[in-house]
Design a protein around this motif. Structure first.
Motif, PDB file in Angstrom:
ATOM      1  N   ARG A 114       0.667  -1.368  -0.063  1.00  0.00           N
ATOM      2  CA  ARG A 114      -0.052  -0.195   0.056  1.00  0.00           C
ATOM      3  C   ARG A 114       0.850   1.366   0.120  1.00  0.00           C
ATOM      4  NH1 ARG A 114      -2.885  -3.141   3.557  1.00  0.00           N
ATOM      5  NH2 ARG A 114      -2.158  -2.054   5.343  1.00  0.00           N
ATOM      6  N   LEU A 115       2.101   1.271  -0.093  1.00  0.00           N
ATOM      7  CA  LEU A 115       2.998   2.267   0.253  1.00  0.00           C
ATOM      8  C   LEU A 115       3.304   2.860  -1.244  1.00  0.00           C
ATOM      9  CD1 LEU A 115       6.009   1.094   2.214  1.00  0.00           C
ATOM     10  CD2 LEU A 115       4.583   2.611   2.855  1.00  0.00           C
ATOM     11  N   PRO A 116       3.060   4.221  -1.398  1.00  0.00           N
ATOM     12  CA  PRO A 116       3.426   4.785  -2.673  1.00  0.00           C
ATOM     13  C   PRO A 116       4.773   4.243  -3.165  1.00  0.00           C
ATOM     14  CG  PRO A 116       3.180   6.643  -0.999  1.00  0.00           C
ATOM     15  CD  PRO A 116       3.231   5.062  -0.175  1.00  0.00           C
ATOM     16  N   GLU A 117       4.794   3.953  -4.796  1.00  0.00           N
ATOM     17  CA  GLU A 117       5.523   3.220  -5.302  1.00  0.00           C
ATOM     18  C   GLU A 117       7.004   3.671  -4.991  1.00  0.00           C
ATOM     19  OE1 GLU A 117       7.559   2.804  -9.954  1.00  0.00           O
ATOM     20  OE2 GLU A 117       5.185   3.627  -9.666  1.00  0.00           O
ATOM     21  N   ARG A 118       7.241   4.796  -4.786  1.00  0.00           N
ATOM     22  CA  ARG A 118       8.840   5.429  -4.477  1.00  0.00           C
ATOM     23  C   ARG A 118       9.285   4.929  -3.137  1.00  0.00           C
ATOM     24  NH1 ARG A 118       9.458  11.608  -6.198  1.00  0.00           N
ATOM     25  NH2 ARG A 118      10.142  11.300  -8.229  1.00  0.00           N
ATOM     26  N   LEU A 119       8.339   4.969  -2.219  1.00  0.00           N
ATOM     27  CA  LEU A 119       8.602   4.429  -0.964  1.00  0.00           C
ATOM     28  C   LEU A 119       8.808   2.971  -0.738  1.00  0.00           C
ATOM     29  CD1 LEU A 119       6.329   6.812   1.478  1.00  0.00           C
ATOM     30  CD2 LEU A 119       8.727   7.163   0.750  1.00  0.00           C
ATOM     31  N   ARG A 120       7.765   2.312  -1.429  1.00  0.00           N
ATOM     32  CA  ARG A 120       7.929   0.846  -1.605  1.00  0.00           C
ATOM     33  C   ARG A 120       9.266   0.047  -2.242  1.00  0.00           C
ATOM     34  NH1 ARG A 120       3.274  -0.262  -4.605  1.00  0.00           N
ATOM     35  NH2 ARG A 120       4.578  -0.162  -6.336  1.00  0.00           N
ATOM     36  N   ALA A 121       9.395   0.818  -3.177  1.00  0.00           N
ATOM     37  CA  ALA A 121      10.500   0.185  -3.725  1.00  0.00           C
ATOM     38  C   ALA A 121      11.853   0.222  -2.755  1.00  0.00           C
ATOM     39  CB  ALA A 121      10.956   0.949  -4.930  1.00  0.00           C
ATOM     40  N   VAL A 122      11.951   1.477  -2.177  1.00  0.00           N
ATOM     41  CA  VAL A 122      13.140   1.402  -1.118  1.00  0.00           C
ATOM     42  C   VAL A 122      13.096   0.499  -0.141  1.00  0.00           C
ATOM     43  CG1 VAL A 122      14.510   2.982   0.415  1.00  0.00           C
ATOM     44  CG2 VAL A 122      13.737   3.713  -1.875  1.00  0.00           C
ATOM     45  N   VAL A 123      11.988   0.309   0.312  1.00  0.00           N
ATOM     46  CA  VAL A 123      11.782  -0.573   1.451  1.00  0.00           C
ATOM     47  C   VAL A 123      12.091  -2.175   1.064  1.00  0.00           C
ATOM     48  CG1 VAL A 123       9.968  -1.523   2.935  1.00  0.00           C
ATOM     49  CG2 VAL A 123      10.184   0.679   2.917  1.00  0.00           C
ATOM     50  N   VAL A 124      11.298  -2.326  -0.053  1.00  0.00           N
ATOM     51  CA  VAL A 124      11.724  -3.650  -0.825  1.00  0.00           C
ATOM     52  C   VAL A 124      13.203  -3.851  -1.024  1.00  0.00           C
ATOM     53  CG1 VAL A 124      11.226  -5.067  -2.791  1.00  0.00           C
ATOM     54  CG2 VAL A 124       9.285  -3.822  -1.728  1.00  0.00           C
ATOM     55  N   CYS A 125      13.503  -2.986  -1.579  1.00  0.00           N
ATOM     56  CA  CYS A 125      15.438  -3.378  -1.913  1.00  0.00           C
ATOM     57  C   CYS A 125      16.083  -3.490  -0.435  1.00  0.00           C
ATOM     58  CB  CYS A 125      15.990  -2.141  -2.746  1.00  0.00           C
ATOM     59  SG  CYS A 125      15.282  -2.201  -4.541  1.00  0.00           S
ATOM     60  N   ARG A 126      15.883  -2.670   0.491  1.00  0.00           N
ATOM     61  CA  ARG A 126      16.665  -2.626   1.749  1.00  0.00           C
ATOM     62  C   ARG A 126      16.070  -3.936   2.526  1.00  0.00           C
ATOM     63  NH1 ARG A 126      20.320  -1.667   3.486  1.00  0.00           N
ATOM     64  NH2 ARG A 126      20.057  -0.300   5.135  1.00  0.00           N
ATOM     65  N   TYR A 127      14.913  -4.139   2.899  1.00  0.00           N
ATOM     66  CA  TYR A 127      14.676  -5.086   3.705  1.00  0.00           C
ATOM     67  C   TYR A 127      14.293  -6.557   2.952  1.00  0.00           C
ATOM     68  CZ  TYR A 127      14.852  -1.580   7.092  1.00  0.00           C
ATOM     69  OH  TYR A 127      15.749  -0.522   7.836  1.00  0.00           O
ATOM     70  N   LEU A 128      13.746  -6.460   1.994  1.00  0.00           N
ATOM     71  CA  LEU A 128      13.024  -7.840   1.288  1.00  0.00           C
ATOM     72  C   LEU A 128      13.881  -8.400   0.456  1.00  0.00           C
ATOM     73  CD1 LEU A 128       9.400  -6.898   0.850  1.00  0.00           C
ATOM     74  CD2 LEU A 128      10.414  -8.024   2.810  1.00  0.00           C
ATOM     75  N   LEU A 129      14.904  -7.464  -0.220  1.00  0.00           N
ATOM     76  CA  LEU A 129      16.071  -7.936  -0.925  1.00  0.00           C
ATOM     77  C   LEU A 129      17.274  -7.924  -0.450  1.00  0.00           C
ATOM     78  CD1 LEU A 129      14.884  -6.415  -4.329  1.00  0.00           C
ATOM     79  CD2 LEU A 129      14.541  -8.694  -3.496  1.00  0.00           C
ATOM     80  N   GLU A 130      17.301  -7.172   0.815  1.00  0.00           N
ATOM     81  CA  GLU A 130      18.563  -6.980   1.787  1.00  0.00           C
ATOM     82  C   GLU A 130      19.847  -6.334   0.984  1.00  0.00           C
ATOM     83  OE1 GLU A 130      19.505 -11.109   3.306  1.00  0.00           O
ATOM     84  OE2 GLU A 130      17.442 -11.048   4.302  1.00  0.00           O
ATOM     85  N   LEU A 131      19.425  -5.203  -0.134  1.00  0.00           N
ATOM     86  CA  LEU A 131      20.504  -4.583  -0.553  1.00  0.00           C
ATOM     87  C   LEU A 131      21.089  -3.520   0.553  1.00  0.00           C
ATOM     88  CD1 LEU A 131      19.071  -3.862  -4.178  1.00  0.00           C
ATOM     89  CD2 LEU A 131      20.298  -5.759  -3.371  1.00  0.00           C
ATOM     90  N   ASP A 132      22.245  -3.092   0.117  1.00  0.00           N
ATOM     91  CA  ASP A 132      22.607  -2.114   1.092  1.00  0.00           C
ATOM     92  C   ASP A 132      22.269  -0.660   0.521  1.00  0.00           C
ATOM     93  OD1 ASP A 132      24.418  -1.373  -0.740  1.00  0.00           O
ATOM     94  OD2 ASP A 132      26.132  -2.442   0.319  1.00  0.00           O
ATOM     95  N   GLU A 133      22.418   0.319   1.250  1.00  0.00           N
ATOM     96  CA  GLU A 133      22.060   1.549   0.668  1.00  0.00           C
ATOM     97  C   GLU A 133      22.726   1.694  -0.774  1.00  0.00           C
ATOM     98  OE1 GLU A 133      22.937   4.701   3.518  1.00  0.00           O
ATOM     99  OE2 GLU A 133      21.715   4.159   4.766  1.00  0.00           O
ATOM    100  N   ALA A 134      23.790   1.486  -0.915  1.00  0.00           N
ATOM    101  CA  ALA A 134      24.581   1.895  -2.292  1.00  0.00           C
ATOM    102  C   ALA A 134      23.859   1.050  -3.230  1.00  0.00           C
ATOM    103  CB  ALA A 134      25.847   1.720  -2.035  1.00  0.00           C
ATOM    104  N   GLU A 135      23.832  -0.238  -3.039  1.00  0.00           N
ATOM    105  CA  GLU A 135      23.083  -1.141  -3.860  1.00  0.00           C
ATOM    106  C   GLU A 135      21.601  -0.694  -4.481  1.00  0.00           C
ATOM    107  OE1 GLU A 135      25.324  -5.213  -3.102  1.00  0.00           O
ATOM    108  OE2 GLU A 135      23.702  -4.760  -1.787  1.00  0.00           O
ATOM    109  N   THR A 136      21.050  -0.207  -3.224  1.00  0.00           N
ATOM    110  CA  THR A 136      19.581   0.216  -3.419  1.00  0.00           C
ATOM    111  C   THR A 136      19.626   1.547  -4.523  1.00  0.00           C
ATOM    112  OG1 THR A 136      18.845  -0.847  -1.451  1.00  0.00           O
ATOM    113  CG2 THR A 136      17.489   1.100  -2.347  1.00  0.00           C
ATOM    114  N   ALA A 137      20.382   2.437  -3.978  1.00  0.00           N
ATOM    115  CA  ALA A 137      20.838   3.685  -4.899  1.00  0.00           C
ATOM    116  C   ALA A 137      20.831   3.413  -6.268  1.00  0.00           C
ATOM    117  CB  ALA A 137      21.683   4.270  -4.239  1.00  0.00           C
TER     118      ALA A 137
END
Length: 172
Positions: A114-137
């Motif tokens: 339900r999060l807006p796309e921009r917020l959802r993408a960051v949360v997914v990358c960081r916590y569900l895909l376990e990417l670090d900040e640089a990889e997420t960026a």
């Protein structure tokens, strides 16, 4: 791989396809996630000339997957045929991160959805895909500071949506 060695590219695809599929599903591709990943892999192959030597492959590939998932989402909305509430298949979840309470996991995934796309993408990358900040960026094509601010806003919204226990509050 750049010299046209298809076996080398196939090895990279085998190694990164599961996380690419999880990325596509979690970023909203739903039932079309496999198609999104396939298209992303074709685009990645065609773009190998623009791949920077020495750069990590996974974030580069996931950025292409994220862009394809976003494009798929936009075209589905334009067509008016966006699928609603496609549940995340259990086999796509990281087995090492299984949550004991399935209902709680479903609530969390629904809240993330339900999060807006921009917020959802960051949360997914960081916590569900376990990417670090640089990889997420890199994967999302945004500055590292944007990852931090969107992550902060996304987690705040999740805290508002979900009741937390003391144990869970420490983890979020």
């Amino acid at each position: 791989m750049r010299s046209g060695d298809l076996d080398a590219y196939a090895e990279l695809v085998d190694r990164h396809a599961p996380v690419a599929l999880r990325t596509a599903v979690l970023l909203g591709a739903g039932a079309d996630a496999e198609d999104v990943v396939q298209e992303a892999l074709v685009k990645a192959y065609r773009s190998l000339g623009r791949y920077r030597d020495g750069a990590p492959f996974r974030p580069w590939l996931l950025r292409i997957v994220a862009n394809e998932a976003r494009n798929h989402h936009r075209s589905a909305v334009r067509r008016g045929a966006r699928e609603q509430g496609v549940p995340l298949p259990p086999e796509l979840l990281d087995p090492g991160e299984q949550v004991a309470d399935r209902q709680r996991k479903e609530q969390l995934l629904a809240a993330v959805g339900r999060l807006p796309e921009r917020l959802r993408a960051v949360v997914v990358c960081r916590y569900l895909l376990e990417l670090d900040e640089a990889e997420t960026a890199t994967a999302l094509g945004v500055p590292r500071g944007t990852v931090k601010s969107r992550l902060n806003r996304g987690l705040s919204r999740l805290r508002e949506q979900l009741p937390t226990t003391e144990w869970e509050a420490d983890r979020v």
